[in-house]
Design a protein around this motif. Structure first.
Motif, PDB file in Angstrom:
ATOM      1  N   ASP A   1       0.813  -1.220   0.000  1.00  0.00           N
ATOM      2  CA  ASP A   1       0.000   0.000   0.000  1.00  0.00           C
ATOM      3  C   ASP A   1       0.843   1.266   0.000  1.00  0.00           C
ATOM      4  OD1 ASP A   1      -2.354  -1.274  -0.140  1.00  0.00           O
ATOM      5  OD2 ASP A   1      -3.101  -0.667   1.832  1.00  0.00           O
ATOM      6  N   ASN A   2       2.097   1.136   0.387  1.00  0.00           N
ATOM      7  CA  ASN A   2       2.955   2.312   0.480  1.00  0.00           C
ATOM      8  C   ASN A   2       3.940   2.416  -0.677  1.00  0.00           C
ATOM      9  OD1 ASN A   2       1.820   3.160   3.021  1.00  0.00           O
ATOM     10  ND2 ASN A   2       2.851   1.368   3.891  1.00  0.00           N
ATOM     11  N   VAL A   3       3.688   1.629  -1.724  1.00  0.00           N
ATOM     12  CA  VAL A   3       4.482   1.732  -2.950  1.00  0.00           C
ATOM     13  C   VAL A   3       3.502   2.043  -4.080  1.00  0.00           C
ATOM     14  CG1 VAL A   3       6.038   0.528  -4.529  1.00  0.00           C
ATOM     15  CG2 VAL A   3       6.186   0.103  -2.071  1.00  0.00           C
ATOM     16  N   TYR A   4       3.839   3.040  -4.904  1.00  0.00           N
ATOM     17  CA  TYR A   4       2.904   3.539  -5.912  1.00  0.00           C
ATOM     18  C   TYR A   4       3.462   3.158  -7.272  1.00  0.00           C
ATOM     19  CZ  TYR A   4       2.562   5.933  -1.528  1.00  0.00           C
ATOM     20  OH  TYR A   4       2.523   6.175  -0.183  1.00  0.00           O
ATOM     21  N   ASP A   5       2.937   2.059  -7.795  1.00  0.00           N
ATOM     22  CA  ASP A   5       3.540   1.443  -8.976  1.00  0.00           C
ATOM     23  C   ASP A   5       2.826   1.904 -10.243  1.00  0.00           C
ATOM     24  OD1 ASP A   5       4.728  -0.106 -10.883  1.00  0.00           O
ATOM     25  OD2 ASP A   5       4.606  -1.979  -9.756  1.00  0.00           O
ATOM     26  N   PHE A   6       3.457   2.811 -10.976  1.00  0.00           N
ATOM     27  CA  PHE A   6       2.923   3.294 -12.254  1.00  0.00           C
ATOM     28  C   PHE A   6       3.791   2.785 -13.406  1.00  0.00           C
ATOM     29  CE2 PHE A   6       1.770   6.412  -8.993  1.00  0.00           C
ATOM     30  CZ  PHE A   6       0.403   6.505  -9.178  1.00  0.00           C
ATOM     31  N   SER A   7       4.454   1.652 -13.181  1.00  0.00           N
ATOM     32  CA  SER A   7       5.468   1.222 -14.151  1.00  0.00           C
ATOM     33  C   SER A   7       4.927   0.325 -15.254  1.00  0.00           C
ATOM     34  CB  SER A   7       6.612   0.506 -13.427  1.00  0.00           C
ATOM     35  OG  SER A   7       6.164  -0.708 -12.879  1.00  0.00           O
ATOM     36  N   LEU A   8       3.827  -0.379 -15.019  1.00  0.00           N
ATOM     37  CA  LEU A   8       3.461  -1.458 -15.939  1.00  0.00           C
ATOM     38  C   LEU A   8       2.083  -1.251 -16.567  1.00  0.00           C
ATOM     39  CD1 LEU A   8       5.034  -3.983 -16.760  1.00  0.00           C
ATOM     40  CD2 LEU A   8       3.703  -5.280 -15.094  1.00  0.00           C
ATOM     41  N   GLY A   9       1.977  -1.506 -17.880  1.00  0.00           N
ATOM     42  CA  GLY A   9       0.710  -1.369 -18.593  1.00  0.00           C
ATOM     43  C   GLY A   9      -0.156  -2.604 -18.480  1.00  0.00           C
TER      44      GLY A   9
ATOM     45  N   ALA B   1      12.279   9.245  -7.791  1.00  0.00           N
ATOM     46  CA  ALA B   1      10.876   8.874  -7.600  1.00  0.00           C
ATOM     47  C   ALA B   1      10.779   7.589  -6.778  1.00  0.00           C
ATOM     48  CB  ALA B   1      10.195   8.698  -8.957  1.00  0.00           C
ATOM     49  N   ALA B   2      11.655   6.628  -7.084  1.00  0.00           N
ATOM     50  CA  ALA B   2      11.631   5.355  -6.353  1.00  0.00           C
ATOM     51  C   ALA B   2      11.923   5.585  -4.873  1.00  0.00           C
ATOM     52  CB  ALA B   2      12.628   4.375  -6.966  1.00  0.00           C
ATOM     53  N   GLU B   3      12.768   6.566  -4.586  1.00  0.00           N
ATOM     54  CA  GLU B   3      13.042   6.878  -3.176  1.00  0.00           C
ATOM     55  C   GLU B   3      11.791   7.395  -2.475  1.00  0.00           C
ATOM     56  OE1 GLU B   3      16.456   9.479  -3.231  1.00  0.00           O
ATOM     57  OE2 GLU B   3      17.626   7.971  -4.311  1.00  0.00           O
ATOM     58  N   GLU B   4      10.876   7.966  -3.260  1.00  0.00           N
ATOM     59  CA  GLU B   4       9.571   8.376  -2.711  1.00  0.00           C
ATOM     60  C   GLU B   4       8.525   7.275  -2.915  1.00  0.00           C
ATOM     61  OE1 GLU B   4       9.463  10.870  -0.893  1.00  0.00           O
ATOM     62  OE2 GLU B   4      11.113  12.169  -1.534  1.00  0.00           O
ATOM     63  N   HIS B   5       8.992   6.088  -3.282  1.00  0.00           N
ATOM     64  CA  HIS B   5       8.137   4.897  -3.468  1.00  0.00           C
ATOM     65  C   HIS B   5       7.249   5.003  -4.702  1.00  0.00           C
ATOM     66  CE1 HIS B   5       8.396   4.148   1.193  1.00  0.00           C
ATOM     67  NE2 HIS B   5       9.564   4.423   0.641  1.00  0.00           N
ATOM     68  N   ILE B   6       7.614   5.873  -5.637  1.00  0.00           N
ATOM     69  CA  ILE B   6       6.869   5.985  -6.895  1.00  0.00           C
ATOM     70  C   ILE B   6       7.658   5.259  -7.988  1.00  0.00           C
ATOM     71  CG2 ILE B   6       6.045   7.571  -8.692  1.00  0.00           C
ATOM     72  CD1 ILE B   6       5.834   9.717  -6.465  1.00  0.00           C
ATOM     73  N   LEU B   7       7.009   4.300  -8.642  1.00  0.00           N
ATOM     74  CA  LEU B   7       7.681   3.557  -9.707  1.00  0.00           C
ATOM     75  C   LEU B   7       7.191   4.042 -11.060  1.00  0.00           C
ATOM     76  CD1 LEU B   7       7.495  -0.051  -8.217  1.00  0.00           C
ATOM     77  CD2 LEU B   7       9.324   1.628  -7.984  1.00  0.00           C
ATOM     78  N   LEU B   8       8.122   4.489 -11.895  1.00  0.00           N
ATOM     79  CA  LEU B   8       7.791   4.918 -13.251  1.00  0.00           C
ATOM     80  C   LEU B   8       8.950   4.532 -14.159  1.00  0.00           C
ATOM     81  CD1 LEU B   8       9.702   7.501 -12.898  1.00  0.00           C
ATOM     82  CD2 LEU B   8       7.615   8.697 -12.258  1.00  0.00           C
ATOM     83  N   VAL B   9       8.789   4.712 -15.466  1.00  0.00           N
ATOM     84  CA  VAL B   9       9.779   4.208 -16.422  1.00  0.00           C
ATOM     85  C   VAL B   9      10.466   5.382 -17.121  1.00  0.00           C
ATOM     86  CG1 VAL B   9      10.150   2.747 -18.443  1.00  0.00           C
ATOM     87  CG2 VAL B   9       8.376   2.146 -16.796  1.00  0.00           C
ATOM     88  N   PRO B  10      11.802   5.400 -17.137  1.00  0.00           N
ATOM     89  CA  PRO B  10      12.527   6.481 -17.813  1.00  0.00           C
ATOM     90  C   PRO B  10      12.194   6.538 -19.301  1.00  0.00           C
ATOM     91  CG  PRO B  10      14.024   5.148 -16.469  1.00  0.00           C
ATOM     92  CD  PRO B  10      12.709   4.430 -16.510  1.00  0.00           C
ATOM     93  N   GLY B  11      12.093   7.750 -19.837  1.00  0.00           N
ATOM     94  CA  GLY B  11      11.713   7.948 -21.230  1.00  0.00           C
ATOM     95  C   GLY B  11      12.727   7.429 -22.229  1.00  0.00           C
ATOM     96  N   ARG B  12      13.989   7.278 -21.813  1.00  0.00           N
ATOM     97  CA  ARG B  12      14.998   6.787 -22.763  1.00  0.00           C
ATOM     98  C   ARG B  12      14.639   5.405 -23.288  1.00  0.00           C
ATOM     99  NH1 ARG B  12      20.293   7.099 -19.274  1.00  0.00           N
ATOM    100  NH2 ARG B  12      19.238   9.043 -18.771  1.00  0.00           N
ATOM    101  N   GLY B  13      13.868   4.657 -22.506  1.00  0.00           N
ATOM    102  CA  GLY B  13      13.395   3.351 -22.973  1.00  0.00           C
ATOM    103  C   GLY B  13      12.447   3.477 -24.155  1.00  0.00           C
TER     104      GLY B  13
ATOM    105  N   CYS C   1      -3.255   2.668 -15.351  1.00  0.00           N
ATOM    106  CA  CYS C   1      -4.202   1.551 -15.267  1.00  0.00           C
ATOM    107  C   CYS C   1      -4.085   0.946 -13.868  1.00  0.00           C
ATOM    108  CB  CYS C   1      -3.922   0.522 -16.354  1.00  0.00           C
ATOM    109  SG  CYS C   1      -2.186   0.087 -16.523  1.00  0.00           S
ATOM    110  N   VAL C   2      -4.310   1.815 -12.879  1.00  0.00           N
ATOM    111  CA  VAL C   2      -4.245   1.408 -11.468  1.00  0.00           C
ATOM    112  C   VAL C   2      -5.491   1.947 -10.776  1.00  0.00           C
ATOM    113  CG1 VAL C   2      -1.718   1.448 -11.385  1.00  0.00           C
ATOM    114  CG2 VAL C   2      -2.997   3.515 -10.806  1.00  0.00           C
ATOM    115  N   ASP C   3      -5.801   1.397  -9.641  1.00  0.00           N
ATOM    116  CA  ASP C   3      -6.951   1.855  -8.872  1.00  0.00           C
ATOM    117  C   ASP C   3      -6.784   3.337  -8.518  1.00  0.00           C
ATOM    118  OD1 ASP C   3      -8.806   2.207  -6.519  1.00  0.00           O
ATOM    119  OD2 ASP C   3      -9.181   0.099  -7.012  1.00  0.00           O
ATOM    120  N   GLU C   4      -7.894   4.070  -8.537  1.00  0.00           N
ATOM    121  CA  GLU C   4      -7.820   5.490  -8.180  1.00  0.00           C
ATOM    122  C   GLU C   4      -7.239   5.694  -6.790  1.00  0.00           C
ATOM    123  OE1 GLU C   4     -11.795   6.666 -10.600  1.00  0.00           O
ATOM    124  OE2 GLU C   4     -11.322   7.959  -8.895  1.00  0.00           O
TER     125      GLU C   4
END
Lengths: 387, 387
Positions: free
Chosen positions: B33-41, B341-353, B365-368
């Motif tokens: 609950d304390n990790v905010y995963d916005f990394s995966l489609g 962002a990960a240090e703030e528990h937010i997971l996202l993907v770098p644009g270079r990918g 595509c995560v719960d509100e």
């Protein structure tokens, strides 16, 4: 203009498709009951009630999202335990990757292993798609001749086929189309041969027929005999689900470059476009656990068709596994013979498609009634060559 | 020694995997609950009751055998009818091939089209797997720069990127990661550009997000604007079944080398090891017919996350489709920003990918509730860059 290579290969492969189309024409003309189709390895056994129940239970759970590209960890651990028990080598979840059937498994294995120009030994008679799979990763397929009496590879031919570029050997055990089971003695002999080489040669077993064996035959554990063994398995034939595309790759921790290989397999599963094995089938297999359906019915069919053909004087090896007979064609030109058979409404596949002209393949994963109905047609076909 | 190319590419791609692994470490340490995963489609919407019912009905029918490598004719005819209606061009069963997801579709399309060295234009920001798919058939991916204000390709860059070797263009519409929908005006402009070339250039649309569009946006029909259009579709996102691998390829009869292309697609479906799309999902889709689930909930999430980020001063394009935001990272180094962002528990993907350093992708595509819970973390992350 599309790809030149694909255009040419597709035209080359259209002989078999023309046969299938001819079969459709025959069925339309004479009725399905009067056409005897032994051309396709499509299991006719219905799926079991256990399988359907596990599939429905999985559907009700509604889990259809992405998982790790390697598959669900709990399923991989279950399979790893089974492969470890069978082989006596350390196999863990990491060494198991769930795949889109054995075809998917073989493609990610070869892509993981081969640099362009690497050589992959394949044993005659071979499943012709191996040629395509080698081409897909720019590897060179090197076919090895067999002893026509027992379809075992000639040791001299294997020795000659090995080179510093040999990266892997594919062993289809039990063999499609000959039905031979490569036994422990052969594995020992091959292991001795490979141990004399400087480079590690990976031994890949394509084992979708491993459970379809007769007369107390067993398929030896590849991983037991080869530290660099790689198992490619599919449930297509054992569970009668070839249209669903579910299988796996398994390697033991003893394998050369183990960590790199495990990662490469997962990478290739994703990058070749498979992404992962279908989720619902992974869940279904986990529920089925060690369940194995009764496959002894294929032995009755083998016996029936084998007796029929040998009774007519055909020269045919008695298979120890899989569900194919691979007799010599009654004339040297196997394609002409397949045409003659089609004129008697019998559909079979010329042996040249398996690297062995002069033979034909008959798939006996058909109802026994088809074999009985075909009896007269086989008589007529044989008579043609007695005059 | 495994394949050198795979070894290197796998190591190169491990940055993102390290991020995922870091996410797992964070979840174990701080609780999910304390990790905010916005990394995966990976769509979080559950599958609908209609879909589950159709899937169970298919399971009860017990049809799991091989079919034509192109898929069931009745399903292909249904899809052909839909594509014909959408495009106004003649699309028949022959022009539709069922595939193992859009990834399978793109791989059989590129393999069917490309000779080694052929060039495939891809539009920044692009789904990084396109690079792998081009490599798989020895084609060269040619990335094209976009206008950073609207993520539309620069006409000058497209003109420069075209060459006599250009075989195809891949258009991901709606675009992952930017969420831009390439509109009819863009298609017209591109069609005019291509009409000036001597060779036919195939235009491939990768459309898994075609039904996930906002504010009355619609995705224009590719086949309507391009005679040499090839649609690659997947139900992964629209039906929330990405783990199941089911999609299709569609071409119209107006396409250059139509007959050869149709045969090549089927040949490649088999020879690349996909063999066919999973049988039970084909049956399920046939039962679902024109059914479309309600996907408007993604718009609420877009609005919520977009408001949050722009309210904090982030520079972010407002997507018309898909379920990703692609804002500029708050420091030039997108990878360092993803670490912060990960240090703030937010997971996202770098644009270079995605071929665009200086940006990051957030999948919504995560719960509100996840977005609400992440609010303070986004504040803290933003504060880091205000000092």
């Amino acid at each position: 203009m599309i790809s030149q290579a694909v255009l040419e290969k597709n035209r080359g492969s259209s002989m078999i498709r023309q046969m299938f189309e001819q079969g459709q024409v025959l069925r339309n003309k004479y009725g399905a009951d009067n056409v005897y189709d032994f051309s396709l390895g499509n299991p006719d056994l219905p799926v079991s009630a256990q399988l359907t129940a596990a599939l429905i239970a999985s559907a009700q759970e509604g889990r259809h999202g992405y998982m790790n590209n390697a598959g669900y960890p709990e399923l991989r651990a279950m399979i790893a335990g089974r492969e470890q028990q069978r082989s006596g080598r350390p196999v863990t979840e990491q060494g198991v990757v769930m795949t889109v059937g054995a075809a998917g498994a073989l493609n990610i294995i070869l892509k993981s292993l081969c640099n362009p120009g690497d050589e992959v030994m394949i044993l005659k008679p071979y499943f012709s798609e191996y040629l395509r799979y080698c081409e897909n990763c720019a590897a060179t397929a090197v076919p090895v001749d067999c002893d026509p009496d027992n379809f075992l590879p000639l040791t001299s031919a294997m020795e000659q086929a090995l080179s510093p570029k040999t990266k892997a050997i594919i062993i289809n055990n039990p063999n499609n189309p000959a039905g031979v089971v490569y036994d422990a003695a052969f594995y020992e002999q091959l292991a001795a041969l490979l141990s004399r080489l400087k480079q590690p040669v990976y031994v890949i077993s394509d084992e979708p027929y491993a459970q379809i064996v007769y007369d107390r035959t067993t398929v030896p554990s590849l991983l037991r005999y080869f530290p660099n063994g790689i198992v490619a398995y599919s449930w297509s034939k054992s569970l009668s689900i070839p249209g669903e595309r579910i299988g796996y790759v398994a390697v033991s921790e003893d394998c050369a470059d183990y960590e790199d290989l495990c990662q490469a397999l997962v990478f290739c599963n994703r990058s070749l476009g498979f992404v992962n094995a279908p989720a619902i089938w992974q869940q279904t297999l986990l529920k089925l656990g060690d369940y194995q359906p009764d496959l002894t019915i294929y032995q009755q069919r083998r016996d029936l068709l084998y007796s029929l053909l040998t009774g007519l004087g055909w020269d045919c090896y008695k298979p120890e596994g899989a569900f194919y007979l691979f007799p010599r064609s009654l004339e040297a030109d196997d394609q002409a013979f397949a045409q003659a058979a089609a004129e008697e409404h019998i559909l079979l596949v010329p042996g040249r498609g398996f690297g062995m002209p002069g033979y034909v393949r008959l798939a006996y994963c058909v109802d026994e009634a088809v074999i009985h109905r075909a009896e007269k047609a086989f008589h007529r076909l044989t008579e043609r060559y007695r005059s």
